[in-house]
Design an enzyme around this catalytic site. Structure first.
Site, PDB file in Angstrom:
ATOM      1  N   LYS A  13      -3.431   1.733   1.292  1.00  0.00           N
ATOM      2  CA  LYS A  13      -3.299   0.625   2.248  1.00  0.00           C
ATOM      3  C   LYS A  13      -2.401   1.039   3.402  1.00  0.00           C
ATOM      4  O   LYS A  13      -1.350   1.666   3.183  1.00  0.00           O
ATOM      5  CB  LYS A  13      -2.718  -0.603   1.523  1.00  0.00           C
ATOM      6  CG  LYS A  13      -2.655  -1.860   2.389  1.00  0.00           C
ATOM      7  CD  LYS A  13      -2.137  -3.045   1.583  1.00  0.00           C
ATOM      8  CE  LYS A  13      -2.138  -4.330   2.395  1.00  0.00           C
ATOM      9  NZ  LYS A  13      -1.630  -5.480   1.621  1.00  0.00           N
ATOM     10  N   SER A  73      -4.534  -9.523   1.435  1.00  0.00           N
ATOM     11  CA  SER A  73      -4.550  -8.693   2.623  1.00  0.00           C
ATOM     12  C   SER A  73      -5.024  -7.262   2.374  1.00  0.00           C
ATOM     13  O   SER A  73      -5.357  -6.556   3.328  1.00  0.00           O
ATOM     14  CB  SER A  73      -3.153  -8.644   3.239  1.00  0.00           C
ATOM     15  OG  SER A  73      -2.244  -8.055   2.325  1.00  0.00           O
ATOM     16  N   SER A 107      -2.222 -10.448  -2.701  1.00  0.00           N
ATOM     17  CA  SER A 107      -3.018  -9.517  -1.887  1.00  0.00           C
ATOM     18  C   SER A 107      -3.625  -8.347  -2.623  1.00  0.00           C
ATOM     19  O   SER A 107      -4.380  -7.589  -2.017  1.00  0.00           O
ATOM     20  CB  SER A 107      -2.167  -8.964  -0.755  1.00  0.00           C
ATOM     21  OG  SER A 107      -2.161  -9.872   0.288  1.00  0.00           O
TER      22      SER A 107
HETATM   23  N1  GLN Z   1      -2.429 -14.334   1.335  1.00  0.00           N
HETATM   24  C1  GLN Z   1      -1.000 -14.364   1.171  1.00  0.00           C
HETATM   25  C2  GLN Z   1      -0.332 -14.426   2.516  1.00  0.00           C
HETATM   26  O1  GLN Z   1      -1.005 -14.508   3.473  1.00  0.00           O
HETATM   27  C3  GLN Z   1      -0.553 -13.187   0.393  1.00  0.00           C
HETATM   28  C4  GLN Z   1      -0.463 -11.962   1.201  1.00  0.00           C
HETATM   29  C5  GLN Z   1       0.009 -10.788   0.400  1.00  0.00           C
HETATM   30  O2  GLN Z   1       0.115 -10.862  -0.817  1.00  0.00           O
HETATM   31  N2  GLN Z   1       0.373  -9.741   1.103  1.00  0.00           N
HETATM   32  O3  GLN Z   1       0.846 -14.400   2.612  1.00  0.00           O
END
Ligand code: GLN
Length: 480
Positions: A79, A154, A178
């Site tokens: 990532k 994400s 995410s």
């Molecule tokens: N979808 C969640 C957010 O927008 C989690 C994101 C993540 O775990 N990096 O914060």
């Protein structure tokens, strides 16, 4: 060799039997990934030189008669919020479009020391904020299972490369879901380890008290091997744990007879239709393995989203202040004063979601509101953590859905941030408590979209979590 069906074990076997060399595998995997990438936009950068250098090292180890390493020759995606020396690391942001880090994250060092071959950097939501990968400055990722749908976020790119077969395993990051949510949307395995199990050194900070690095893979065994190589204390990260890392591969072999699995009623009450049916089918597989299913309650669940979006935005507003156009990021040329330069560089560089969270975070931390919002959210976090601790007095593990719905269409939720936030409803609690949680495939909907099942255990009980996941997998759970 058929790149999309490789596993860590089959790469090991192929190298041992001289079916291919690590360099040949790296070249073929890179060529395949580049040919496939236009379909999904999952890789942002390919790291050919680095991949070939790592593969040569693996071949040299083998030529000397040494072990190639636990990940010897295995093609890996990373990532793009995890820094890689000499390889562009964008965090999905315009601000870091040209940022070449001068050092490697600890997880990167460890996976390369174990023989892993990094093919490239995977697309993601800007600074890992999002649930659909649509917040990337470099365009969304398309779900390899259904190209008109999101891969989740994400870590959408990290899930997509594994699902598409352009990497055997990948690293993602999870702050509120995410890793698990994109794994469930793309039909692969995604692991969020205990907070502190994996060093965060070199993970660009989003919400530091919630950030985790973790693996994606197509099998539980591969995800466990990757975690085994990157886990453990690191003197560069004071929050990394000194707890010994158990042998996950050995733990996974134990049967499940007699384990008590809790189903938190708050996670199942509003669960409609096909997701509920898939969950029931998954639970049946566990029952057949001799697990005892127990209904339990995690009473503070309903406050989790509100608490998370206060804590995470507060930490975002502090962490993202370093991107000021001076040290790391591109600098706006249009500025007459220092303040203008900051303002323009940040104004032009950050996307709308990053700006929204910086503003919300500055607000919840501001004088006069701190107690009402931030402090209260921290208290709620303690209550949620206590809910889990109490549940684990009565059961060995919990099983829950990952997401209330399967992969949605690109563009379907972009106009309503609150709807997007609500998609994290089942993953955020585990993140707030810092416990290990993972998503495993649990069959498909009638229209062929993958559904994920979440397994959660006590702090530092990844061995038990992998055991449940592996036994579930080999007894047909993935296609339940
Ligand atoms: N979808 C969640 C957010 O927008 C989690 C994101 C993540 O775990 N990096 O914060």
């Amino acid at each position: 060799m058929h790149i999309p069906s490789l596993t860590i074990a089959s790469v090991r076997q192929g190298l041992a039997e001289k079916q291919f060399s690590a360099v040949e595998l790296a070249q073929e995997a890179l060529a395949f990934a580049k040919a496939e990438n236009p379909k999904t936009n999952a890789y942002l950068t390919f790291s050919d030189d680095r991949a070939i250098t790592a593969a040569r090292e693996v071949d040299a180890r083998i030529a000397r008669g040494h072990d190639p390493g636990a990940l010897g020759g295995v093609p890996v995606g990373v990532k793009d919020v995890i820094v890689t020396r000499g390889v562009r690391t964008t965090c999905g942001s315009r601000l870091l479009e040209n940022f070449i880090p001068p050092y490697d994250a600890t997880a990167i060092e460890r996976l390369e020391a174990a023989g892993g071959v990094i093919l490239g950097k995977a697309n993601c939501d800007e600074f890992a904020m999002g649930s659909s990968n649509e917040n990337s400055a470099f365009g969304p990722v398309r779900n390899p299972v259904a190209l008109d749908r999101v891969p989740g976020g994400s870590s959408g790119g990290s899930a997509a490369v594994v699902a598409q077969g352009t990497a055997v395993v990948s690293l993602g990051s999870d702050t509120g879901g995410s890793i698990r949510q994109p794994a469930s949307f793309c039909g692969c395995v995604g692991v969020t380890p205990t907070y502190g199990r994996v060093s965060r050194y070199g993970l660009v900070a989003f919400a530091s008290s919630l950030d985790h690095i973790g693996p994606f893979a197509r099998t539980v065994a591969d995800s466990a091997t990757l975690l085994q190589t990157i886990a453990g204390r690191d003197s560069h990260d004071a929050t990394s744990s000194t707890h010994a890392v158990p042998d996950y591969a050995a733990a996974m072999q134990l049967p499940l007879q007699g384990l008590r699995i809790g189903l938190p009623k708050e996670y199942f009450s509003g669960l409609a239709g096909e997701i509920g049916d898939r969950m029931q089918a998954g639970i049946e597989v566990l029952k057949k393995q001799g697990c005892q299913i127990v209904d339990i309650s995690l009473p503070h669940t309903e406050y989790a989203i509100a608490a998370y979006y206060i804590i995470c935005t507060a930490e975002v507003s502090a962490n993202l202040s370093r991107f000021d156009g001076v040290r790391f990021t591109s600098r706006s040329p249009k500025a007459e004063s220092l303040i203008d330069m900051y303002r323009n560089s940040r104004g032009e560089g950050f996307g709308p979601e990053a700006k929204r969270r910086i503003m919300l975070g500055a607000y919840v931390l501001s004088h006069g509101y701190y107690d009402a919002y931030y402090l209260k959210a921290q208290r709620v976090r303690s209550l949620i953590t206590r809910d889990f601790a109490q549940a684990f007095e009565n059961v060995d593990a919990l099983v829950a859905p990952v997401s209330p719905f399967p992969a949605f269409k690109l563009g379907e939720k972009t106009s309503d941030p609150l709807q997007m936030y609500l998609s994290d409803i089942y993953t955020i609690t585990g993140s707030l408590a810092g416990i290990p949680c993972m998503s495993v495939p649990c069959g498909n909907t009638a229209s062929g979209l993958p559904v994920g099942m979440q397994i959660l255990t006590k702090h530092f009980s990844e061995d038990l979590m992998f055991r449940i996941a592996h036994q579930y997998e080999i007894n047909g759970g993935f296609s339940a």
